[in-house]
Structure formats: C-alpha cells, structure tokens
Write an enzyme that holds these catalytic residues in place. Structure first.
Site, mmCIF file in Angstrom:
data_model
loop_
_atom_site.group_PDB
_atom_site.id
_atom_site.type_symbol
_atom_site.label_atom_id
_atom_site.label_comp_id
_atom_site.label_asym_id
_atom_site.label_seq_id
_atom_site.Cartn_x
_atom_site.Cartn_y
_atom_site.Cartn_z
ATOM 1 N N LYS A 1 0.713 1.145 -3.967
ATOM 2 C CA LYS A 1 2.170 0.982 -4.040
ATOM 3 C C LYS A 1 2.513 0.588 -5.465
ATOM 4 O O LYS A 1 1.701 -0.017 -6.180
ATOM 5 C CB LYS A 1 2.652 -0.104 -3.067
ATOM 6 C CG LYS A 1 4.050 0.137 -2.544
ATOM 7 C CD LYS A 1 4.079 1.264 -1.533
ATOM 8 C CE LYS A 1 5.492 1.476 -0.980
ATOM 9 N NZ LYS A 1 5.505 2.527 0.051
ATOM 10 N N ASP B 1 10.306 5.733 -2.705
ATOM 11 C CA ASP B 1 10.469 4.574 -1.823
ATOM 12 C C ASP B 1 11.907 4.094 -2.033
ATOM 13 O O ASP B 1 12.752 4.855 -2.532
ATOM 14 C CB ASP B 1 9.441 3.480 -2.164
ATOM 15 C CG ASP B 1 9.302 2.427 -1.072
ATOM 16 O OD1 ASP B 1 8.552 2.674 -0.112
ATOM 17 O OD2 ASP B 1 9.950 1.369 -1.164
#
Length: 445
Positions: free
Chosen positions: A124, A164
């Site tokens: 991430k 995201d």
C-alpha cells in the site's frame, strides 16, 4: 503462539500505530489455533516475519502549485509481503494518510490478495496530499513529482500499484504516464489505467460488484436470495456506487448513502437516475450528500449521523476504516440486521465485530468482501502481460468465479460445529495459510 508477547513487542517498536496494531491482532486471534498445529511455523518465526513489512519507502514530494509556489508533501510505499507474487496494492492521497494506516492496509492486502488465488503480494502507498480543491494541473504536477520519488521501486514483476481513496483513473493515468517516461517502457505497471492504454473493463465497478457477488454467495449458503432485501450503504464514491448499482440490479432496495456531512435515507430505494447522481455528487468535489435530498422528493438528509440506525436486512460499510463502532453495531443488531459485509477495509471496530459474532449475525470482513477490486486489477495485469483486452462479459465471469472461490475458502475454514460460519476466521486462516506455506517453501529470507 504467544499473542500477548507478539503484540507487546510490536507496540514497543511501533507505538501509537493503532490501525496497524488492530489489524495484526485481529488476524492473530483468528489463526492462533491452526498456527499452533504447525510447529514448523513457530520454528521458522513465520508470524514474527509476516507482521513486519518487507520494506517501507518514504520520500519527499515537492511540486509547484498554480501560483508558482513550492509545496511539500510526504510520499510512502509499504511493500509488505511478496511471498506469493509481486507487491500489489493501491495508492491513497488524503490528508489522513500516515504509516499506521498504510501498514494496516498493506497487511490486510497481503491476505486479501492471497484469497483471490492470483499471484499477488501485498502493499500500500500514498501521500498526505489532498486532491480536494486542487486544479487538474496541480494534481498532474503532484502525481508526476510523486512518481519521481517512487518509480525505481516499481515494475510489472516487482510492485504494481493501483488507485485508492483520492486516486482514480485520472491520477493513475498521470502517474503511469510519468512512470512510462522514466523507464522508457510500456510494461503495464499500475492497474486502474484507462481502457485506451491497457486498462481493464469494469475495473471502476469491480470492488462494489465483487462485494455483491460475495453477498450473493453468503445468502445462497443460507438458502436465501438478495432480491427484496433492504440495504444500507455508506459512502457515495466509486465503491458505494458499484455496490448500489449491482445490489439494485439484483433486485435489492438500497435505502441509504452517506458522506462526511451525514446520510441520506430514501425509503423508495435508489434507481438508475439516483445512482448516476451519486457520481455527479462525487465529481462536484464538495464531498457532501445533502443535495440528494433536495433533488429527489421523499428522501431525507440526516446531518452528522450515520446510516446504521436504519432498520435494514443488509449493511454494507463502503467508506473507510472503523466506520461501524460498537454503538452502531448494537443498533443494527437491535433492528434485526441479517448480514454485515465490509466493503471498506476494516470497516468495523473490534467492538462492533464482537457484537455481531455474539449475536450470531453473519459478518464478513473486508479482506474477503472487497477483494473484487484487486482481483480485477490482477486480471488487468494478466491482460497486459498477454497484450490483449478481454470483453466486459469475460472479466465479469472471471470476477464471479473468484468471489465464489473466496467464499468457499471462508466457509471451509470458518464453519463452526454448531453450523455458524465465522467468515472473519475463515478469511484470515485461508489467507494466512497460503502466505505461510509460500514463506516456508522459500526458506528464511
């Protein structure tokens, strides 16, 4: 496995990283029994290695705003685990981004990607940059500057980012354009790209669509159907939009959406026009849902409140982590909710999860429910590697299969002696076992 000692050691090394520590503890509690059945895991310190990221890249992002003034932000990439494939996970641009949140997301991503059965590790990344209020040119310059700090750590067989919160198709396009120029290759690194340069069909809808395919499997396991069910959804971005679209298409009635300003209750349910309007609200950049009530008669806006106070059959948190707390869970249970499925990552607090499990309410965690997004990203990687593009029907069929397979894994490891299926336990064990087996096979490294 001594969970208390592992958590104490982690807290000492990473004080104050509450989201990360919460995610680790949840998984360890679920896998403790099966872990203890494998002394080879303990001998090779699989858990101690698995809970720490492989590496964290932190860098300064300097860019010029439209006034010609220099701005500075912080960029991150947490490459958590690549035991089963190249690092894979989104990039988030939001003022709230910090290492705790990114480590929690990267840790969860590792198991989520394992559940898809596709060869993808977990990662991430992101920045404390907020796109809100920025011009298109400012966002482009920031994305290009962000890539200057990260590109050497990326590659189709090394690390493949995606979008995201705060990072949609526009931002992915700007980052990939800069990456492509720096490496002088069109190698497909990044997913969520535009269709004209290597993107996959139904990728924007995939997280929401996949969540509803998972919900369908859960209901089928209970010999029920989603048609006619009432559904509460939080959020109003791409994820909530995809979930609302597919739920409505399958015959359910979606009666809520929400934003930072409050929530909308629409007893008539969303239809095609209302679902399209969700995208208009998001595109406005105001990050509020109140105008919905002004546009559609019969709906009502509740300022500063959350949709979980409504009596519904299914609750789908689609916004952010820990959005359903213990008090919210108590209201849902009291109102007879049948199923709570996290479409957001770690959408429920530990107190909320405990309340659902104690009441024997079916609760499904985000790492299983929302895996459709990264699954479709994995399919995009496959298409890029083969230099072709599948039709919408082909991608949707593969997504259906992946979500059914994830559900079967959850049932395999989560069914209890009394017949109740603990989907959280099932998802955590299934993902953990795949990653642990891969780590064992590759030695201590």
């Amino acid at each position: 496995m001594d969970i208390n000692k592992i958590m104490a050691d982690l807290e000492a090394k990473h004080p104050g990283e509450k989201e990360y520590l919460q995610a680790v503890k949840e998984v360890l509690m679920s896998v403790q029994n099966v872990y203890n059945e494998h002394p080879e895991f303990e001998h090779n310190k699989i858990v101690e290695r698995m809970v720490e990221p492989d590496r964290i890249v932190t860098f300064r992002v300097t860019w010029l705003d439209d006034k010609g003034e220099v701005q500075n932000n912080i960029g991150y990439r947490v490459q958590f685990n690549n035991a089963i494939g190249p690092y894979k996970g989104g990039i988030r641009f939001h003022a709230s981004v910090n290492l705790s949140i990114l480590k929690f997301l990267g840790f969860e991503q590792t198991f989520k990607n394992a559940l898809t059965t596709l060869p993808m590790g977990g990662a991430k990344g992101g920045s404390d940059f907020s796109p809100r209020g920025k011009s298109d040119r400012e966002i482009m310059r920031f994305c290009q500057a962000f890539m200057l700090g990260l590109w050497k750590n990326l590659g189709p067989d090394r690390d493949v980012p995606a979008g995201d919160i705060g990072v949609g198709g526009r931002e992915v396009g700007y980052m990939y354009g800069m990456y492509k120029r720096l490496v002088n290759e069109h190698n497909g690194t990044f997913t969520g790209k535009g269709l004209s340069f290597g993107g996959s069909r139904i990728r924007p809808e995939a997280t929401g669509f996949g969540a509803l395919y998972f919900v369908q499997s859960v209901l089928k396991e209970k010999s029920e159907d989603i048609a006619g069910k009432t559904v509460a959804i939080s959020g109003f971005g791409n994820v909530a939009w995809g979930a609302a679209l597919k739920a409505t298409e399958l015959g359910a009635k979606v009666v809520t959406i929400s934003g930072p300003d409050g929530y909308i209750y629409d007893p008539a349910g969303l239809d095609a026009e209302k679902i399209d309007y969700m995208l208009e609200l998001r595109a406005s950049g105001n990050d509020i849902v109140a105008p919905y009530a002004e546009k559609f008669a019969g709906s009502e806006f509740f300022a500063g409140r959350k949709p979980w106070e409504r009596k519904v059959d299914i609750a789908l948190p689609c916004a952010t982590q820990n959005e359903v707390n213990g008090e919210d869970a108590a209201m849902l249970v009291a109102n007879g909710v049948q199923l709570v499925a996290e479409v957001s990552n770690m959408g429920c607090t530990p107190e909320a999860i405990d309340a659902f499990l104690e009441a024997r309410i079916t609760y499904a965690p985000g790492k299983a429910v929302n895996a459709g997004g990264v699954a479709t990203s994995g399919l995009e990687m496959s298409q890029n590697a083969m230099h072709l593009q599948w039709s919408e029907a082909e991608v949707d069929e593969k997504l259906h299969t992946i979500m059914r397979d994830i559900h079967e894994q959850c049932v395999k490891y989560g069914r209890q002696a009394d017949g109740y299926i603990n989907y959280m336990k099932g998802a955590n064990i299934a993902g953990f076992m795949k990653v642990a087996d891969a780590m064992m096979g590759q030695g201590v490294c």
